[in-house]
Design an enzyme around this catalytic site. Structure first.
Site, short mmCIF file in Angstrom:
data_model
loop_
_atom_site.label_atom_id
_atom_site.label_comp_id
_atom_site.label_asym_id
_atom_site.label_seq_id
_atom_site.Cartn_x
_atom_site.Cartn_y
_atom_site.Cartn_z
N LYS A 90 16.33 82.43 36.76
CA LYS A 90 15.06 82.73 37.44
C LYS A 90 15.18 82.54 38.95
O LYS A 90 16.11 81.89 39.42
CB LYS A 90 13.95 81.86 36.85
CG LYS A 90 14.18 80.38 37.01
CD LYS A 90 13.06 79.61 36.36
CE LYS A 90 13.20 78.13 36.66
NZ LYS A 90 12.06 77.35 36.28
N ARG A 126 2.60 71.48 30.21
CA ARG A 126 2.55 72.70 31.01
C ARG A 126 2.35 73.83 30.01
O ARG A 126 1.23 74.11 29.63
CB ARG A 126 3.84 72.83 31.82
CG ARG A 126 3.67 73.56 33.11
CD ARG A 126 4.88 73.45 34.01
NE ARG A 126 6.13 73.86 33.40
CZ ARG A 126 7.29 73.94 34.03
NH1 ARG A 126 7.35 73.62 35.32
NH2 ARG A 126 8.38 74.31 33.43
N TYR A 151 9.27 74.76 71.90
CA TYR A 151 7.81 74.68 71.82
C TYR A 151 7.35 73.23 71.79
O TYR A 151 7.92 72.40 71.10
CB TYR A 151 7.31 75.34 70.53
CG TYR A 151 7.44 76.83 70.50
CD1 TYR A 151 6.83 77.62 71.46
CD2 TYR A 151 8.17 77.44 69.49
CE1 TYR A 151 6.95 79.01 71.41
CE2 TYR A 151 8.28 78.82 69.42
CZ TYR A 151 7.67 79.60 70.39
OH TYR A 151 7.78 80.96 70.33
N MET A 163 10.27 79.70 64.47
CA MET A 163 10.33 80.67 63.37
C MET A 163 11.73 81.28 63.23
O MET A 163 12.24 81.45 62.13
CB MET A 163 9.31 81.79 63.62
CG MET A 163 9.11 82.71 62.44
SD MET A 163 8.03 84.09 62.83
CE MET A 163 6.48 83.29 63.13
#
Ligand SMILES: Cc1ncc(COP(=O)(O)O)c(C=O)c1O
Length: 411
Positions: free
Chosen positions: A73, A171, A300, A347
């Site tokens: 997965k 779950r 920043y 970023m």
């Protein structure tokens, strides 16, 4: 990705010239057409030999009668599902598991024929996709069973299912003390067949196995109930990586392994299989170097101020690629040495202090996760920066970081 448009050759205007055109014409540049995707100077690297070796070592470690199911997965825990499937199959894996229909269908359509189990429960509108593509569903409740039985009738097939038992994880799954009646209903159906039964450990990789042992006892109680009801024993599976390593008494017929074949142990206390190595690294090249004077700030929010003359390297990778958004925390490896992160991760970029690595140069390779020389930044070290776990780190590297496959195994 579509082919990039081919660059046009230069055109030159001769309108205002009195000289003969033939003599003024520049040499026609020879430009090869661009192919593939544009290169990026930050990437996820997957070592295929390590991936294959991990699967082989696990196959050798496992008792021969226990089947291997590879949990692929989330794009093979971020490593790329096709590469993981190839390594798993070569090591003898007989099953694959996914959490979304889409992932499983993609591999079916790519020609993977192995049985595929979908973990979790399916919404009604997903079920036809599962039947059409031969994807095995887990069943936890009656409605899905009824719908699958109807589909079995329409497709004139007997659809195999695995009964998911909730032994304490709370779950997915039918509560263990309600599981036998549901199993009996499945067994009574002419269009659905009970192929397997499973549960999932909530805590199998910690030193304290009390809860895991209780889950195992509940699972056994259900199996006993099936036997007492005269049902044939389906394929029984309970273990994830932690259970496989530490709870041999819970192996049953099959183990479902996700993180371990990636060369990452699920915890610091579980049993070790010697020779397993992480297959994934994350790398970037130094894209700029700044010479700071005392008092200069970086990035920043001016979160880092140079105390002396410092040399700072910029790596073109940031939180937009999945790197944790930390400030003045963590390291990258350059020329086999640890360079501390300074300032805040942006970023698309982060900055490291390479003052103590004077040999570092522009476009040198830096490692953000993985090994370089004698040094290593482990997935667990990156997980600490995120205040999270290794699973999260492996699967959080974003798609815009290309996956580069290196070191294919020799055959
Ligand atoms: C039901 C189930 N089985 C097995 C696994 C594999 O777990 P691991 O990666 O710890 O081996 C998972 C992963 O979360 C899972 O959800």
């Amino acid at each position: 990705m579509n082919a990039l448009p081919q660059p046009e050759t230069e055109t030159v205007s001769f309108a205002n010239t009195t000289e003969p055109k033939a003599e003024r014409r520049p040499a026609r540049p020879v430009v090869e057409p661009l192919t593939g995707t544009p290169p990026r100077s930050a990437w996820v690297e997957v070592d295929l030999t390590k991936l294959h070796r991990n699967f082989q070592l696990i196959a050798r470690d496992k008792p021969p009668g226990v089947k291997l199911l590879s949990v692929v997965k989330d794009d093979g825990y971020g490593h790329g599902a096709p590469a993981v499937v190839r390594a798993a199959v070569e090591a003898g894996a007989l099953w694959l598991a996914f959490s979304t229909v889409e992932e499983a269908v993609a591999l079916r359509e790519a020609g993977v024929a192995l049985p595929m189990l979908l973990l979790g429960d399916r919404q009604e509108r997903e079920l036809r996709w599962c039947v059409e593509h031969n994807l095995t569903c887990c069943v936890s409740e009656r409605a899905a069973l009824t719908r699958l039985a109807e589909l079995g009738g329409r497709y004139n097939r007997c659809i195999p299912v695995h009964l998911k038992v909730n032994t304490g994880m709370n779950r997915y799954g039918v509560r263990w003390n309600d599981a036998v009646p549901l199993a009996i209903e499945i067994a009574a159906s002419r269009t659905v067949r009970l192929e397997g039964i499973l549960s999932h450990f909530a805590q199998s990789d910690e030193a304290d196995k009390t809860f895991a042992m209780m889950q195992l006892a509940r699972f056994k109680e259900v199996l006993l109930g099936l036997a007492e009801a005269g049902l044939p024993t389906p394929v029984r599976h309970l273990c994830n990586s932690g259970g496989f390593l530490d709870l041999p008494q819970a192996h049953f017929d099959m183990v479902r392994l996700g993180i371990l074949p990636m060369g990452v142990f699920p915890s610091s206390v579980c049993r070790r299989i010697p020779g397993l190595e992480p297959a994934m690294s994350v790398k970037a090249r130094i894209a700029a170097i700044q010479q700071l004077q005392p008092g200069d700030c970086v990035g920043y929010g001016m979160r880092f101020t140079a105390t002396g003359r410092q040399r700072i390297a910029v790596l073109p990778i940031g939180y937009g690629d999945g790197f944790p958004r930390v400030r003045n925390q963590g390291f990258a490896l350059v020329r086999g040495k640890r360079a501390p992160l300074v300032g805040g991760v942006a970023m698309d970029a982060l900055t490291i202090d390479i003052t103590d690595i004077p040999e570092a140069e522009l476009w040198d390779e830096a490692v953000l996760m993985g090994c370089q020389g004698e040094e290593e930044i482990s997935v667990h070290e990156v997980a600490k920066l995120k205040n999270s776990v290794s699973y999260d780190v492996l699967t959080s590297w974003r798609e815009r970081l290309p996956r580069i496959y290196v070191n294919p195994p020799s055959r």
